[in-house]
Design an enzyme around this catalytic site. Sequence first.
Site, PDB file in Angstrom:
ATOM      1  N   PRO A   1       9.548  -4.923   0.227  1.00  0.00           N
ATOM      2  CA  PRO A   1      10.639  -4.708   1.184  1.00  0.00           C
ATOM      3  C   PRO A   1      10.130  -4.709   2.628  1.00  0.00           C
ATOM      4  O   PRO A   1       9.011  -4.260   2.902  1.00  0.00           O
ATOM      5  CB  PRO A   1      11.185  -3.326   0.810  1.00  0.00           C
ATOM      6  CG  PRO A   1      10.706  -3.063  -0.570  1.00  0.00           C
ATOM      7  CD  PRO A   1       9.439  -3.815  -0.747  1.00  0.00           C
ATOM      8  N   VAL A   2      10.950  -5.217   3.530  1.00  0.00           N
ATOM      9  CA  VAL A   2      10.584  -5.296   4.947  1.00  0.00           C
ATOM     10  C   VAL A   2      10.813  -3.944   5.620  1.00  0.00           C
ATOM     11  O   VAL A   2      11.762  -3.225   5.282  1.00  0.00           O
ATOM     12  CB  VAL A   2      11.420  -6.404   5.639  1.00  0.00           C
ATOM     13  CG1 VAL A   2      11.144  -6.440   7.133  1.00  0.00           C
ATOM     14  CG2 VAL A   2      11.132  -7.761   5.008  1.00  0.00           C
ATOM     15  N   ALA A   3       9.922  -3.586   6.556  1.00  0.00           N
ATOM     16  CA  ALA A   3      10.040  -2.339   7.335  1.00  0.00           C
ATOM     17  C   ALA A   3      10.212  -1.124   6.420  1.00  0.00           C
ATOM     18  O   ALA A   3      11.121  -0.318   6.570  1.00  0.00           O
ATOM     19  CB  ALA A   3      11.207  -2.426   8.317  1.00  0.00           C
TER      20      ALA A   3
ATOM     21  N   LEU B   1       5.278   0.232   3.672  1.00  0.00           N
ATOM     22  CA  LEU B   1       4.413  -0.234   2.578  1.00  0.00           C
ATOM     23  C   LEU B   1       3.412  -1.301   3.049  1.00  0.00           C
ATOM     24  O   LEU B   1       2.731  -1.918   2.231  1.00  0.00           O
ATOM     25  CB  LEU B   1       5.268  -0.805   1.432  1.00  0.00           C
ATOM     26  CG  LEU B   1       6.244   0.181   0.776  1.00  0.00           C
ATOM     27  CD1 LEU B   1       7.153  -0.534  -0.212  1.00  0.00           C
ATOM     28  CD2 LEU B   1       5.477   1.306   0.067  1.00  0.00           C
TER      29      LEU B   1
ATOM     30  N   LYS C   1       0.855  -1.202   0.000  1.00  0.00           N
ATOM     31  CA  LYS C   1       0.000   0.000   0.000  1.00  0.00           C
ATOM     32  C   LYS C   1       0.881   1.238   0.000  1.00  0.00           C
ATOM     33  O   LYS C   1       2.047   1.216   0.435  1.00  0.00           O
ATOM     34  CB  LYS C   1      -0.948   0.007   1.197  1.00  0.00           C
ATOM     35  CG  LYS C   1      -0.289   0.156   2.575  1.00  0.00           C
ATOM     36  CD  LYS C   1      -0.035   1.586   3.029  1.00  0.00           C
ATOM     37  CE  LYS C   1       0.737   1.631   4.342  1.00  0.00           C
ATOM     38  NZ  LYS C   1       1.246   2.958   4.713  1.00  0.00           N
TER      39      LYS C   1
ATOM     40  N   ASP D   1      -2.965  -1.475  10.023  1.00  0.00           N
ATOM     41  CA  ASP D   1      -3.175  -1.410   8.571  1.00  0.00           C
ATOM     42  C   ASP D   1      -3.864  -2.653   8.015  1.00  0.00           C
ATOM     43  O   ASP D   1      -4.183  -2.702   6.825  1.00  0.00           O
ATOM     44  CB  ASP D   1      -1.833  -1.230   7.835  1.00  0.00           C
ATOM     45  CG  ASP D   1      -1.314   0.199   7.917  1.00  0.00           C
ATOM     46  OD1 ASP D   1      -2.132   1.117   8.090  1.00  0.00           O
ATOM     47  OD2 ASP D   1      -0.092   0.383   7.807  1.00  0.00           O
TER      48      ASP D   1
ATOM     49  N   GLY E   1       3.788  -4.303   4.224  1.00  0.00           N
ATOM     50  CA  GLY E   1       4.022  -5.665   3.751  1.00  0.00           C
ATOM     51  C   GLY E   1       3.544  -6.722   4.733  1.00  0.00           C
ATOM     52  O   GLY E   1       2.830  -7.656   4.363  1.00  0.00           O
ATOM     53  N   GLY E   2       3.902  -6.563   6.019  1.00  0.00           N
ATOM     54  CA  GLY E   2       3.470  -7.519   7.026  1.00  0.00           C
ATOM     55  C   GLY E   2       1.959  -7.497   7.223  1.00  0.00           C
ATOM     56  O   GLY E   2       1.324  -8.545   7.376  1.00  0.00           O
TER      57      GLY E   2
END
Length: 288
Positions: free
Chosen positions: A94-96, A99, A10, A136, A101-102
């Site tokens: 990408p992690v942290a 965006l 996002k 999120d 992702g988790g």
Amino acid sequence: MYISEKAPAKINLTLDVLYKREDQYHEIEMVMTTVDLADRLEFYLLEEGTIEIVSENRFVPNDQRNLAYRAAKLLKDRYQVNKGVRIKIDKLIPVAAGLAGGSSDAAATLRGLNRLWDLRIPVSELAVLGSEVGSDVSFCVYNSTALAKGRGEKIIELPAPPQCWVVLAKPTQGVSTQSVYQSLQLDQLDHPDTEGMIQAINQSNYQGVCDRLKNVLEIVTLPKNPEVEQIKQQMKRSGADAVLMSGSGPTVFGLVQQQSRANRIYNSLRGFCEEVYVVRLLGTSTNT
């Protein structure tokens, strides 16, 4: 038996912080949408009631620290599911990075297990469940474009913004979301025109969307992370129509209508950071 789900990244078109609540969380208001950079999750049915996380990415934990694991456990406990699941996560976001992702992985897990375990839970109910996993996750369950309020759990769906290309660039330096919010001086914020952004989206007005991109967290993150500001300026110099930091950072995105210009921005950023992507705006649900 297995099924798969995409978990798109996002970006924030607006991010506003209104006040600090009695529960010590911040009341936020933000317009978010999705881009075509996504993790892929596969869900394998296990007859025994265990939850397993499998990923080749060394930054992806395989225990309760993983939001997908938490989402699976929450669903399993709440609906008293006897069966288990092996979740394979192919990590592309990408992690942290700011965006989600988790959070998107957790949302994909709620959607995927709803199908795999044949629970038939409405999307609106999955979104409420998601708010217990992370702020999120509710938005990511809908997987589209929306206005998010409260802690991010109150979702009002919106149409997709006008189609365009998105250049994403993630600096190496990480950002702590918690420390960003703790450092925020609420009386010093220049608030975004959230209603104007919603109107521009409703009218499919690309220039209107570009004119109203705003993230109040930049006032904290940019001075502490010069690399983020450097990337923003480089994107503008290279011809992006509008540039903004997503979430609490550190990822910066630029909007452009021509693919050739997106590629030019991409090439100009390769010297600044390793993780650069050119993707399309999604903005509409990929839910099955």
